[in-house]
Design a protein around this motif. Structure first.
Motif, PDB file in Angstrom:
ATOM      1  N   HIS A  10       0.863  -1.197   0.000  1.00  0.00           N
ATOM      2  CA  HIS A  10       0.000   0.000   0.000  1.00  0.00           C
ATOM      3  C   HIS A  10       0.897   1.244   0.000  1.00  0.00           C
ATOM      4  O   HIS A  10       1.320   1.715   1.049  1.00  0.00           O
ATOM      5  CB  HIS A  10      -0.890  -0.066   1.253  1.00  0.00           C
ATOM      6  N   HIS A  12       1.528   5.155  -1.965  1.00  0.00           N
ATOM      7  CA  HIS A  12       1.069   6.235  -2.857  1.00  0.00           C
ATOM      8  C   HIS A  12       2.264   6.974  -3.449  1.00  0.00           C
ATOM      9  O   HIS A  12       3.318   7.050  -2.836  1.00  0.00           O
ATOM     10  CB  HIS A  12       0.179   7.211  -2.085  1.00  0.00           C
ATOM     11  N   HIS A  42      -4.672   6.610  -5.395  1.00  0.00           N
ATOM     12  CA  HIS A  42      -6.119   6.732  -5.198  1.00  0.00           C
ATOM     13  C   HIS A  42      -6.893   6.872  -6.503  1.00  0.00           C
ATOM     14  O   HIS A  42      -6.496   7.625  -7.389  1.00  0.00           O
ATOM     15  CB  HIS A  42      -6.455   7.993  -4.388  1.00  0.00           C
ATOM     16  N   GLU A  94      -5.908   2.266  -5.107  1.00  0.00           N
ATOM     17  CA  GLU A  94      -6.769   2.250  -3.921  1.00  0.00           C
ATOM     18  C   GLU A  94      -8.137   2.782  -4.323  1.00  0.00           C
ATOM     19  O   GLU A  94      -8.280   3.965  -4.641  1.00  0.00           O
ATOM     20  CB  GLU A  94      -6.169   3.086  -2.782  1.00  0.00           C
ATOM     21  N   ASP A 190       0.872   2.424   3.982  1.00  0.00           N
ATOM     22  CA  ASP A 190       0.043   3.507   3.426  1.00  0.00           C
ATOM     23  C   ASP A 190       0.958   4.720   3.190  1.00  0.00           C
ATOM     24  O   ASP A 190       0.664   5.837   3.592  1.00  0.00           O
ATOM     25  CB  ASP A 190      -1.108   3.856   4.374  1.00  0.00           C
ATOM     26  N   HIS A 192       2.808   7.809   2.037  1.00  0.00           N
ATOM     27  CA  HIS A 192       2.581   9.016   1.241  1.00  0.00           C
ATOM     28  C   HIS A 192       3.858   9.857   1.182  1.00  0.00           C
ATOM     29  O   HIS A 192       4.172  10.442   0.171  1.00  0.00           O
ATOM     30  CB  HIS A 192       1.461   9.867   1.834  1.00  0.00           C
TER      31      HIS A 192
HETATM   32 ZN    ZN Z   1      -3.804   4.743   1.060  1.00  0.00          ZN
END
Ligand code: ZN
Ligand code: ZN
Length: 248
Positions: A10, A12, A42, A94, A190, A192
């Motif tokens: 996961h 980004h 996303h 996602e 996750d 970023h």
């Molecule tokens: Zn995410």
């Protein structure tokens, strides 16, 4: 004998709201020694997108229009990741519904799935495409203190076995309530921004091959989560060094 593979499913990039390019993510994770990563930018539901645009926000995301182009970048980087680092890159996105509140990470799905669809339809489509579905951060809150994936959490007894895996750990959080449900699980960063690199990850004992890894997630045997502690010799990782220099 299969080895334990260090994985993050996961991540980004600047294609949506992350700060690094795909190539920088590949170098960061590759230089650290990861075995498997997934790029998962996303795609937003249409009601939320409309709201963002009405507010005058410039939105960068995966959409039906740019989907083919988006999936091609990981393909290019996929070859480089393998050649330079022996690291597998799984393309994904996602599926982000911020109107009815569910975030679903879809791995290795070569078809665009509209995040406005209902969860059951989305899961069926991911399955038909031979992909992997991950219930993202079931207990993560947004800045308004609302759960981002509350629809999934509130209906966990219905969806529990429909997902290939649930995130029992996301970024710096560990979800005991999800662990207690005995769902199939993974742990992800996750990612970023650079500050999210040292965070929860997944360990899987499998052959280093995309299909074997997908099978291992579904089977959810020989799987563990691990919290990555800052590297004692992080100067090896050029991109982390540069980021900390820039932050000074
Ligand atoms: Zn995410
Ligand atoms: Zn999310």
């Amino acid at each position: 004998m299969d080895n334990w593979l260090l994985c993050d499913f996961h991540i980004h990039t600047n294609i949506s709201d992350g700060s690094l390019k795909v190539s920088e993510v590949v170098d960061l994770y590759g230089q650290y020694g990861f075995d498997v990563i997934a790029i998962t930018d996303h795609a937003f539901d249409s009601v939320f997108l409309k709201k963002l645009r009405e507010r005058g926000n410039k939105v960068s995301c995966v959409s039906r229009e740019n989907f083919r182009e988006y999936m091609d970048i990981p393909k290019r980087e996929q070859e480089r990741a393998w050649k330079e680092y022996k690291m597998i890159l799984i393309p994904g996105y996602e599926i982000t519904n911020n109107t009815d509140y569910y975030h679903i990470v879809a791995l290795d799905v070569q078809e665009y799935i509209d995040p406005s669809f209902e969860v059951i339809k989305i899961l069926r489509m991911i399955k038909e495409c031979g992909g992997i579905s991950i219930a993202a951060h079931p207990l993560k809150k947004n800045s308004d203190n609302k759960y981002l994936s509350r629809h999934l959490y509130e209906n966990i007894n219905i969806y529990k076995d429909m997902f290939d895996a649930w995130e029992i750990a996301n970024q710096f959080d560990l979800y005991n309530e999800i662990i207690e449900k005995r769902c199939r699980f993974v742990g992800n960063s996750d990612f970023h921004h650079i500050k999210h690199f040292y965070s929860w990850k997944t360990l899987i004992k499998a052959e280093k091959d995309p299909e074997a890894i997908k099978y291992a997630i579904r089977r959810n045997d020989n799987i563990a989560i691990t919290f990555l502690k800052p590297h004692t010799n992080k100067k090896e990782i050029k991109i982390l060094e540069e980021a900390s220099e820039n932050a000074k």
